[in-house]
Write a protein that holds these residues in place. Structure first.
Motif: not given
Length: 247
Positions: A206-211, A111-112
């Motif tokens: 959502i995880n990919a977008f937040i990352a 998630l960075g």
């Protein structure tokens, strides 16, 4: 919902400094309250979002813009709130920003969170109190790490300066603002992130977008971005209701 501090990015000078002769510039999104011995003895602080008149050729009344989430808070919260709750419920909670960073990156390496932590340190260097991001004396989740998660929840690259929903026939509400996404002039990483997220995203989406938006925080240290602004116009099918649409 964790991350309710709307002014958190006002600690970044890029988003609060006035332009030449004190006039607002593109990223002058927050006014600044000067230090006061009686009220703010440790220094100044960002004020509320600086609402500007919505640009464009449309009939009055003039519309003021606001911080319009593109991917809304209720969607981001599906991922962020459980993570914040998990941290809060640890038998030994992280008591420093460095410790929080270690926990989050170990538990959620994709998630960075290292970018969020680096950005928080950048804000601290510009006057934000360290306890805004991790407050070991807190009695609830928001007080404990709400400022930290506000960096993600209010990330400028996910904010469009747009008319309030009432001037847009109540769009986008709690949905993704697909009306503005095609109007954005953004880099390849963000373009891919906005293209990839579906109308009803699952947790992996959502995880990919937040990352993706967390990765963008790395550049906000030196190059301002987000708070997108473009002209709006009367919606032809509903001019009598003063409804606005992207021009």
């Amino acid at each position: 919902m964790v991350g309710n501090y709307e002014q958190v990015h006002g600690w970044n000078p890029f988003f609060r400094e006035p332009g030449p002769n004190g006039l607002p510039q593109r990223f002058h999104s927050f006014n600044w309250v000067a230090a006061s011995a009686a009220i703010f003895p440790t220094g100044g602080r960002p004020d509320n979002f600086n609402n500007l008149a919505v640009p464009g050729n449309y009939d009055p009344p003039v519309a003021l813009d606001h911080q319009g989430h593109i991917v809304p808070q209720n969607i981001l919260d599906q991922v962020l709130d459980p993570i914040a709750t998990q941290v809060f419920n640890q038998a030994q909670r992280p008591t420093t920003l460095a410790a929080l960073n270690g926990f989050l990156n170990a538990a959620y390496p994709n998630l960075g969170f290292q970018h969020v932590t680096a950005y928080a340190n950048h804000l601290i260097a510009n006057g934000a109190p360290a306890t805004l991001f991790v407050n070991p004396a807190a009695s609830d989740i928001e007080e404990y790490v709400g400022g930290y998660f506000s960096i993600i929840m209010w990330n400028p690259v996910n904010i469009c300066r747009a008319p309030r929903d009432g001037r847009r026939n109540e769009a986008p509400g709690n949905e993704i603002d697909f009306q503005v996404i095609p109007r954005l002039a953004i880099g390849a990483r963000l373009e891919a992130a906005f293209r990839a997220i579906p109308p009803n995203p699952g947790i992996p989406n959502i995880n990919a977008f937040i990352a993706a938006i967390n990765a963008e925080l790395h550049d906000l240290h030196t190059v301002p971005a987000g708070y997108y602004q473009f002209p709006w116009k009367d919606e032809p099918i509903a001019q009598q209701e003063r409804i606005l649409a992207p021009a």
